[in-house]
Design an enzyme around this catalytic site. Structure first.
Site, PDB file in Angstrom:
ATOM      1  N   CYS A   1      -4.929  32.674  -7.476  1.00  0.00           N
ATOM      2  CA  CYS A   1      -6.142  32.531  -7.384  1.00  0.00           C
ATOM      3  C   CYS A   1      -7.327  33.169  -6.833  1.00  0.00           C
ATOM      4  CB  CYS A   1      -5.995  31.296  -7.730  1.00  0.00           C
ATOM      5  SG  CYS A   1      -7.939  30.739  -8.187  1.00  0.00           S
TER       6      CYS A   1
ATOM      7  N   CYS B   1      -5.416  24.052  -8.195  1.00  0.00           N
ATOM      8  CA  CYS B   1      -5.013  24.833  -9.247  1.00  0.00           C
ATOM      9  C   CYS B   1      -3.414  25.411  -8.493  1.00  0.00           C
ATOM     10  CB  CYS B   1      -5.968  26.064  -9.017  1.00  0.00           C
ATOM     11  SG  CYS B   1      -5.160  27.711  -9.322  1.00  0.00           S
TER      12      CYS B   1
ATOM     13  N   CYS C   1      -8.680  31.221 -12.711  1.00  0.00           N
ATOM     14  CA  CYS C   1      -7.166  32.198 -13.181  1.00  0.00           C
ATOM     15  C   CYS C   1      -6.604  31.778 -14.394  1.00  0.00           C
ATOM     16  CB  CYS C   1      -6.740  32.255 -11.722  1.00  0.00           C
ATOM     17  SG  CYS C   1      -6.418  31.025 -11.361  1.00  0.00           S
TER      18      CYS C   1
ATOM     19  N   SER D   1     -25.243 -11.727  13.288  1.00  0.00           N
ATOM     20  CA  SER D   1     -26.027 -11.095  11.806  1.00  0.00           C
ATOM     21  C   SER D   1     -27.536 -10.804  11.871  1.00  0.00           C
ATOM     22  CB  SER D   1     -25.394 -11.748  10.858  1.00  0.00           C
ATOM     23  OG  SER D   1     -25.344 -10.653   9.688  1.00  0.00           O
ATOM     24  N   LEU D   2     -27.733 -10.954  11.155  1.00  0.00           N
ATOM     25  CA  LEU D   2     -29.436 -10.491  10.438  1.00  0.00           C
ATOM     26  C   LEU D   2     -29.589 -11.293   8.723  1.00  0.00           C
ATOM     27  CD1 LEU D   2     -31.310  -7.113  11.782  1.00  0.00           C
ATOM     28  CD2 LEU D   2     -31.553  -9.620  13.355  1.00  0.00           C
TER      29      LEU D   2
ATOM     30  N   GLU E   1     -39.049  -1.932  13.808  1.00  0.00           N
ATOM     31  CA  GLU E   1     -38.065  -1.007  14.117  1.00  0.00           C
ATOM     32  C   GLU E   1     -36.644  -0.428  12.745  1.00  0.00           C
ATOM     33  OE1 GLU E   1     -34.628  -3.009  16.813  1.00  0.00           O
ATOM     34  OE2 GLU E   1     -37.196  -3.985  17.570  1.00  0.00           O
TER      35      GLU E   1
ATOM     36  N   CYS F   1      -6.852  26.377 -14.442  1.00  0.00           N
ATOM     37  CA  CYS F   1      -7.605  27.350 -13.382  1.00  0.00           C
ATOM     38  C   CYS F   1      -8.783  27.413 -14.162  1.00  0.00           C
ATOM     39  CB  CYS F   1      -7.252  26.939 -12.033  1.00  0.00           C
ATOM     40  SG  CYS F   1      -8.258  27.990 -11.505  1.00  0.00           S
TER      41      CYS F   1
ATOM     42  N   TYR G   1     -23.170  26.239  30.526  1.00  0.00           N
ATOM     43  CA  TYR G   1     -22.481  24.259  30.613  1.00  0.00           C
ATOM     44  C   TYR G   1     -21.271  24.475  30.647  1.00  0.00           C
ATOM     45  CZ  TYR G   1     -21.784  19.627  29.135  1.00  0.00           C
ATOM     46  OH  TYR G   1     -21.440  18.383  29.290  1.00  0.00           O
ATOM     47  N   ASP G   2     -20.255  25.113  29.293  1.00  0.00           N
ATOM     48  CA  ASP G   2     -19.079  25.033  28.851  1.00  0.00           C
ATOM     49  C   ASP G   2     -18.400  25.714  29.966  1.00  0.00           C
ATOM     50  OD1 ASP G   2     -19.824  24.765  26.863  1.00  0.00           O
ATOM     51  OD2 ASP G   2     -20.112  26.456  25.624  1.00  0.00           O
TER      52      ASP G   2
ATOM     53  N   LYS H   1     -34.308  -4.807   4.312  1.00  0.00           N
ATOM     54  CA  LYS H   1     -33.655  -3.857   3.434  1.00  0.00           C
ATOM     55  C   LYS H   1     -34.539  -3.450   1.932  1.00  0.00           C
ATOM     56  CE  LYS H   1     -29.281  -4.994   5.068  1.00  0.00           C
ATOM     57  NZ  LYS H   1     -28.317  -5.616   4.481  1.00  0.00           N
TER      58      LYS H   1
ATOM     59  N   TYR I   1     -28.178   4.853  19.000  1.00  0.00           N
ATOM     60  CA  TYR I   1     -29.340   3.875  19.578  1.00  0.00           C
ATOM     61  C   TYR I   1     -29.108   2.906  19.796  1.00  0.00           C
ATOM     62  CZ  TYR I   1     -32.591   7.375  17.054  1.00  0.00           C
ATOM     63  OH  TYR I   1     -33.528   8.794  16.734  1.00  0.00           O
TER      64      TYR I   1
ATOM     65  N   LYS J   1     -33.710   0.260  10.858  1.00  0.00           N
ATOM     66  CA  LYS J   1     -32.546  -0.525  10.555  1.00  0.00           C
ATOM     67  C   LYS J   1     -31.256   0.760  10.298  1.00  0.00           C
ATOM     68  CE  LYS J   1     -29.644  -4.315   8.857  1.00  0.00           C
ATOM     69  NZ  LYS J   1     -28.892  -3.711   8.535  1.00  0.00           N
TER      70      LYS J   1
ATOM     71  N   LYS K   1     -38.632  -8.281  14.543  1.00  0.00           N
ATOM     72  CA  LYS K   1     -38.719  -9.278  15.655  1.00  0.00           C
ATOM     73  C   LYS K   1     -39.424  -9.498  16.073  1.00  0.00           C
ATOM     74  CE  LYS K   1     -33.741  -6.387  16.378  1.00  0.00           C
ATOM     75  NZ  LYS K   1     -33.929  -5.393  17.588  1.00  0.00           N
TER      76      LYS K   1
ATOM     77  N   ASP L   1     -28.529   2.532  10.275  1.00  0.00           N
ATOM     78  CA  ASP L   1     -27.105   2.816   8.990  1.00  0.00           C
ATOM     79  C   ASP L   1     -25.907   3.112   9.536  1.00  0.00           C
ATOM     80  OD1 ASP L   1     -25.795   1.343   6.494  1.00  0.00           O
ATOM     81  OD2 ASP L   1     -26.387   2.708   5.469  1.00  0.00           O
TER      82      ASP L   1
HETATM   83  P1  AMP Z   1     -26.211  -7.070   8.546  1.00  0.00           P
HETATM   84  O1  AMP Z   1     -25.303  -6.073   8.728  1.00  0.00           O
HETATM   85  O2  AMP Z   1     -26.721  -6.651   6.830  1.00  0.00           O
HETATM   86  O3  AMP Z   1     -25.940  -8.499   8.736  1.00  0.00           O
HETATM   87  O4  AMP Z   1     -27.700  -6.750   9.628  1.00  0.00           O
HETATM   88  C1  AMP Z   1     -27.493  -6.734  10.548  1.00  0.00           C
HETATM   89  C2  AMP Z   1     -26.970  -5.547  11.725  1.00  0.00           C
HETATM   90  O5  AMP Z   1     -27.544  -4.101  11.317  1.00  0.00           O
HETATM   91  C3  AMP Z   1     -26.831  -5.049  12.593  1.00  0.00           C
HETATM   92  O6  AMP Z   1     -25.403  -6.003  13.133  1.00  0.00           O
HETATM   93  C4  AMP Z   1     -27.004  -4.175  13.625  1.00  0.00           C
HETATM   94  O7  AMP Z   1     -25.105  -3.379  13.456  1.00  0.00           O
HETATM   95  C5  AMP Z   1     -28.304  -3.411  12.757  1.00  0.00           C
HETATM   96  N1  AMP Z   1     -28.814  -2.907  13.105  1.00  0.00           N
HETATM   97  C6  AMP Z   1     -29.099  -1.553  12.940  1.00  0.00           C
HETATM   98  N2  AMP Z   1     -30.297  -1.307  13.712  1.00  0.00           N
HETATM   99  C7  AMP Z   1     -30.701  -2.495  14.094  1.00  0.00           C
HETATM  100  C8  AMP Z   1     -32.015  -3.031  14.710  1.00  0.00           C
HETATM  101  N3  AMP Z   1     -32.610  -1.849  15.271  1.00  0.00           N
HETATM  102  N4  AMP Z   1     -31.641  -4.182  15.519  1.00  0.00           N
HETATM  103  C9  AMP Z   1     -31.111  -5.322  15.002  1.00  0.00           C
HETATM  104  N5  AMP Z   1     -29.660  -4.685  14.022  1.00  0.00           N
HETATM  105  C10 AMP Z   1     -29.848  -2.947  13.461  1.00  0.00           C
END
Ligand code: AMP
Length: 658
Positions: free
Chosen positions: A423, A418, A403, A80-81, A109, A400, A34-35, A306, A217, A111, A282, A113
């Protein structure tokens, strides 16, 4: 075969291998093949830029750095959620949905981070990627996203316009590697993978982002022109068929199945390659989502559950201080073992003095501890009611622990370092610096050899290099007569280098190559530099008060004096070799480009600098001459555009000899 066809085929083959490797985790091509192929393609693209394809895997290593990120308005907002923090709140949501429609199916699913991004494709080509920003307007981070191997650059049979949403994250392994490198380079550590991912995605230089090992993802279709889905699950299957790494999901309809799945995701988070901070639940049916609609901020058809971060109490049994390879002192709390988020924790990072002082952490204290980003255990606070009577505030040592040399606050004040020139904790790094190309330039003393010599006990200080015996060096190779002789000759050779290199080699803080040269010119010898007062040092151009202080402090240390004495005894040159007489290039800037045949770049630079001139890496209006060697490229072109005088190597030689 026509070249274009060949290059196209290479792109396709490499992209396919890339997909197998990164997305399916099932490599089909050998790493080396590949490289090699990638390098061949790179060369071809360099020679024939007009044939380079936008989806070429070479683009994944990061192109030109940007000066700022452009703003991007999201055609479909990145919402947002709504968060829920308990199983009761979660089951309220599920019940509400089921009450409205008893046949509701849910997608459950993890979530992830990380950071939300939108990826935009036109006619199957990746054209733009943006951060979420405030949901309506984000930043264009296309070039950084290109470096993420799992993001497909071209799609087969894709809608004319497609926008997908995903979460960029830093896998735990990349995070650990990154922090290890940060530590080795004496840079601050990232607190958790999320911060590290955010920092990496917002790098203006995509080459840096490329090295950070980010991943993604995707979890939603934001827009797919001409394509109709009835369920979320179906749209995820579609994304998967296009080659996207899609979020793992389970379709469930019974309340108890949902809570079991949410609990399972939590229990298994340790095993995941990335951090998660909850689960997302969802409604699967898209028409049902449509009917439910959104509030001002959130969709009504989903919630984020959460997970509470696990926090436990433990006792600080001791505070130990480690000295890193760069000399940074890192305090660590040794705690009574506690089981936390899947592992037994026996110590916690204390970062630096400020961290300890702000929380007033003392030996003997009971503390609340949690895993920051689920990896590094961190002390949140002290349980004051449990503090033993004899506990005293803790301060990092002013010497230190390895040393005994003085410790000193870092430039930005956060870390203690240090200052010991000999050292042991910093030895391998100090020697690597000492022998490096811009310093004493000792060929053949690579890090493996240095480490072997340290291991055998032959090197305890950079000065020991000059006391190595032929037997000691010879012991590194089985049949190493020639190699050993070569190395000894290189060491011998380095004794007569200009003192500017030695000044730089000593590793005094803030004294780089350039300052080394300026100091050598100003003082003429190391002895004169050693005697110089802070005032005299500050008078040197480019040397500020802080640097002057570092220099004076360095020479005042017993370890430094010991090092210098042994270097002197070994016969290392302490004098400036520069003839300061002829300064005919004073104020003149040169740019060197192409391959010079009679000098190396370094030699040419040295000649110019000896005559008072400067060498710059890029052509600008300030450039007076551009010296062009073989195969000069864009710099020569730019010089011509700006009407800057161009010199051949011969003309340049004449100029020096004049
Ligand atoms: P919050 O930032 O606390 O409002 O949470 C919403 C954020 O969760 C969204 O902006 C997404 O970036 C993130 N997130 C991570 N995984 C998922 C998922 N499986 N479905 C929807 N949102 C997700």
């Amino acid at each position: 075969m026509e070249l274009k066809e060949k290059m196209d085929r290479m792109v396709e083959e490499l992209n396919a291998a890339n997909y197998r490797y990164y997305v399916l985790d099932d490599p089909t091509m050998d790493d080396r093949d590949y490289d090699l192929k990638l390098r061949e393609l790179e060369e071809l693209e360099k020679d024939h830029p007009e044939l380079a394809r936008a989806d070429s895997p070479t683009k994944r290593v990061g192109g030109e750095a940007l000066s700022k990120f452009e703003k991007v308005t999201h055609p479909v907002p990145l919402n947002s959620l709504q968060d829920v923090f308990s199983m009761e709140e979660l089951s309220d949501f599920v019940d509400r949905m089921l009450a409205a429609d008893p046949n509701t199916v849910f997608s459950v699913e993890p979530k992830i981070d990380g950071l939300s991004v939108a990826l935009e494709y036109e006619n199957g080509q990746f054209v733009r990627g943006a951060t979420r920003g405030d949901g309506d307007v984000g930043e264009d981070v296309t070039e950084n996203l290109r470096t993420i191997h799992t993001i497909p650059m071209v799609l087969d049979n894709a809608p004319e316009r497609l926008i997908v949403r995903g979460e960029v994250f830093m896998p735990k392994t990349s995070f650990r590697r990154l922090n290890r490198t940060q530590e080795e380079q004496g840079k601050p550590l990232f607190a958790n993978p999320r911060n590290a991912a955010a920092g990496s995605l917002r790098q203006l230089d995509p080459k840096i982002a490329a090295k950070r090992g980010l991943d993604i993802y995707v979890f939603n279709v934001q827009l797919a022109e001409g394509k109709l889905f009835t369920t979320h699950g179906e749209s995820l299957d579609f994304l998967k068929s296009l080659g996207f790494p899609t979020i793992p999901h389970k379709l469930l309809s019974k309340p108890n199945e949902i809570s079991v799945e949410v609990t399972r995701i939590d229990a298994e988070r340790e095993k995941l390659t990335c951090d998660i901070d909850g689960a997302v639940i969802k409604v699967n049916d898209l028409a049902q989502r449509e009917r439910l609609g959104d509030t001002a901020k959130y969709p009504r058809w989903a919630v984020a559950y959460k997970y509470p971060p696990e926090i436990k109490e433990t006792v600080v049994e001791d505070i130990v201080v480690q000295v890193g390879r760069t000399g940074v002192l890192t305090p660590k709390a040794v705690v009574s073992p506690v089981y936390l988020a899947g592992t037994t924790v026996t110590n916690a990072t204390l970062h630096n003095q400020d961290f300890i002082s702000q929380r007033d952490i003392r030996i003997g204290d009971t503390v609340k501890i949690r895993k920051a980003g689920e990896i590094i255990p961190e002390i949140l606070e002290v349980v004051l009611s449990k503090r033993p009577e004899n506990a005293v505030p803790y301060f990092l040592p002013d010497k230190c622990p390895i040393c005994g040399a003085k410790t000193e606050r870092d430039e930005d004040g956060a870390f203690l370092r240090c200052t010991g020139a000999e050292c042991p904790a910093q030895l391998s790094r100090n020697i690597a610096h000492f022998v490096s190309r811009d310093a004493m330039d000792i060929d053949g003393l690579g890090s493996a050899i240095v480490d072997a010599l340290i291991e055998k006990g032959y090197l305890k200080s950079p000065a020991d290099i000059y006391y190595l015996t032929p037997e000691e060096v010879g012991s590194l190779w089985q049949k190493g007569d020639t190699a050993a002789k070569k190395l000894l000759a290189a060491i011998q050779d380095s004794k007569s280098r200009d003192v500017s290199r030695l000044i730089y080699a000593l590793g005094i803080r803030q004294v780089g190559v350039k300052t080394g040269k300026v100091l050598a010119t100003a003082f003429g010898s190391l002895d004169a530099l050693e005697q110089a007062s802070v005032e005299a040092l500050t008078e040197v151009p480019d040397v500020g008060e802080v640097t002057a202080g570092f220099i004076a402090d360095w020479f005042a240390q017993p370890q430094s004096r010991h090092l210098l004495e042994r270097l002197r005894q070994a016969g290392v040159n302490f004098q400036s070799l520069r003839q300061v007489g002829d300064q005919r290039f004073a104020g003149v800037t040169f740019v060197l480009t192409g391959a010079l045949s009679r000098f190396t770049r370094e030699e040419a630079t040295e000649q110019i600098e000896n005559l008072g001139g400067k060498v710059s890496g890029s052509v600008s209006k300030k450039t007076k001459f551009v010296v062009v060697g073989e195969n000069a490229g864009s710099k020569e072109r730019k010089a011509r555009e700006l009407g800057i005088q161009i010199l051949t190597e011969d003309e340049f030689l004449d100029m020096i000899r004049e």
